[in-house]
Design an enzyme around this catalytic site. Sequence first.
Site, short mmCIF file in Angstrom:
data_model
loop_
_atom_site.label_atom_id
_atom_site.label_comp_id
_atom_site.label_asym_id
_atom_site.label_seq_id
_atom_site.Cartn_x
_atom_site.Cartn_y
_atom_site.Cartn_z
N THR A 1 50.14 46.86 33.05
CA THR A 1 50.20 45.49 33.56
C THR A 1 50.64 44.56 32.43
O THR A 1 50.06 44.59 31.35
CB THR A 1 48.80 45.08 34.07
N LYS B 1 52.92 42.76 40.29
CA LYS B 1 51.65 43.37 39.87
C LYS B 1 50.60 42.29 39.60
O LYS B 1 49.45 42.38 40.04
CB LYS B 1 51.86 44.21 38.62
N CYS C 1 41.01 45.27 35.28
CA CYS C 1 42.27 44.71 35.80
C CYS C 1 42.09 43.33 36.41
O CYS C 1 42.69 42.37 35.95
CB CYS C 1 42.81 45.65 36.87
N1 SAJ Z 1 34.79 42.80 44.53
C1 SAJ Z 1 34.05 41.83 45.18
N2 SAJ Z 1 34.31 41.59 46.50
C2 SAJ Z 1 35.26 42.28 47.19
C3 SAJ Z 1 36.03 43.25 46.52
C4 SAJ Z 1 35.77 43.50 45.19
O1 SAJ Z 1 33.17 41.18 44.59
O2 SAJ Z 1 35.43 42.01 48.39
C5 SAJ Z 1 34.55 43.08 43.10
C6 SAJ Z 1 34.13 44.52 42.83
O3 SAJ Z 1 32.74 44.68 43.03
C7 SAJ Z 1 34.55 44.71 41.40
C8 SAJ Z 1 35.80 43.83 41.28
O4 SAJ Z 1 35.78 42.96 42.39
O5 SAJ Z 1 33.57 44.20 40.50
C9 SAJ Z 1 37.10 44.59 41.22
O6 SAJ Z 1 37.09 45.66 42.15
P1 SAJ Z 1 38.27 45.96 43.16
O7 SAJ Z 1 37.72 46.77 44.25
O8 SAJ Z 1 38.90 44.68 43.56
O9 SAJ Z 1 39.38 46.77 42.40
P2 SAJ Z 1 39.63 47.53 41.01
O10 SAJ Z 1 39.54 46.61 39.85
O11 SAJ Z 1 38.82 48.77 40.94
O12 SAJ Z 1 41.18 47.94 41.23
C10 SAJ Z 1 42.14 46.91 41.38
C11 SAJ Z 1 43.02 47.23 42.61
N3 SAJ Z 1 43.85 46.08 42.91
C12 SAJ Z 1 43.89 45.54 44.16
O13 SAJ Z 1 43.21 45.93 45.06
C13 SAJ Z 1 44.84 44.41 44.35
C14 SAJ Z 1 43.87 48.46 42.32
O14 SAJ Z 1 44.75 48.74 43.38
C15 SAJ Z 1 44.68 48.23 41.03
O15 SAJ Z 1 45.48 49.36 40.71
C16 SAJ Z 1 43.69 48.02 39.91
O16 SAJ Z 1 42.93 46.83 40.20
C17 SAJ Z 1 44.49 47.90 38.63
O17 SAJ Z 1 44.47 48.87 37.84
O18 SAJ Z 1 45.21 46.91 38.45
#
Ligand code: SAJ
Length: 431
Positions: free
Chosen positions: A121, A206, A260
């Site tokens: 990224t 991204k 991320c």
């Molecule tokens: N979270 C919330 N509420 C939600 C969804 C998530 O509070 O409704 C929190 C989670 O608990 C966590 C954080 O957000 O702490 C991030 O989790 P996540 O499920 O959003 O995703 P990551 O960080 O594991 O992965 C993300 C993904 N990006 C998207 O969904 C747009 C993944 O596809 C990417 O490849 C990854 O970031 C990355 O490497 O960039």
Amino acid sequence: MHNVRTVAVIGLGYVGLPTAALLARAGFDVQGVDRDPEIIAELEAGECRLSEREVAAIVRDAIASGRLSVAANAEPADAFIICVPTPVTPGGGADMSMVEAAINAAAPAIAAGALVILESTSPIGATRDVIASALVARGLDPEADVDIAYCPERVFPGATVREILRNDRVVGGLTERAASRAKLFYRSFCEGGVVTASAETAEFAKLMENTFRDVNIALANAFALIAEDAGVDVMEVIGAANRHPRVDVLSPGPGVGGHCIPVDPWFLIDRFPEAASLMRMSREINDGQAARLLGRLEEAGLPSGSTVAILGAAYRGNLDDARESPTIRLLSALADRGYAWRVHDPHVRRMSAPGGIDAILSDDLTATLAGADAAMIMTDHSAYRMLSPDKFDGMSGRLIADGRRVLHVQAFVEAGYTVVPLGAPLARAGV
Ligand code: SAJ
């Protein structure tokens, strides 16, 4: 034709290593390159430190097949893929030092005709500024001599192999030839569709994806705050609103962790501070959630200097990854306000918190809760869903903050607990 038979994958982390293994499985001769001698030694011994079972299995198979070898430095190859971290600097910009180190170290092995792909990224313009410039310094024309492309990873930790194989990809080329060649290359080992664009478009896409998620989580967290003040349950409201065919509100929580989503919006905010004011505010909302939940627990009667049992170190449910976890922010707030703590997690074994904060973890829930004045649920692990009140019997206090809405609140109230549910009013017997 992509004209690629040999590939060097630089950076053997949670994206690079499974990518290298999948390329080997698809028949390429792959070198895995990492500057960390421990990673190289482990892989040479046939061990894989990544905990996803499917990833470990394909890595072991790839090494055993002889198609994946590992080394500290890249040898000449037809294609080079850079998958190294790009953290945020203390000043809020992108720390591109690992990408710079990776391309500079690989440059002597890159010859005319090579395909060079950046997956990390990166801010808009980085492929041109960092990758192309390094190759110019090596005496190569970045458009005529080599094919340079940006192709961001999109994997969801926990489902890495499936997502590398099946997700659509966007490939941004420095030239159309580079984009078309990179597209053919990804098509040769991935099943998802591939969209071609300029490098800048792919870089921005991204950042847009992860910023979209961060801003939408901030919106859910703002709705949670309003619901608490309005005396209604945000989960019920979201459930109702999401019945609309074009509404899909995300889940509020105690913060946004991982390496991320809390990082990537800064690459836009740093460069476009005015246009990205919404993104900055979203970051502030999400980063403030853990301390805000603690504040509500204090309002509910948390005695000063007491001991808080924290349930969950991982940034997301059922992962063993605590990077940028909301629990780390909670630990800072607890330390600032003079509380003691213990942390339980069924999956995470290692966690580092800044400022010398002691973050020793236990996988023994009963021992973590024993004698604690309050408990705070920070991660939506399956193991925490629907925990019954008797599991908390050993606590000396009767206060619980549910940052992930996993508890059956009524059952706890009936058992004499005061519950602070994120996004809903405080619940205690007689209230
Ligand atoms: N979270 C919330 N509420 C939600 C969804 C998530 O509070 O409704 C929190 C989670 O608990 C966590 C954080 O957000 O702490 C991030 O989790 P996540 O499920 O959003 O995703 P990551 O960080 O594991 O992965 C993300 C993904 N990006 C998207 O969904 C747009 C993944 O596809 C990417 O490849 C990854 O970031 C990355 O490497 O960039």
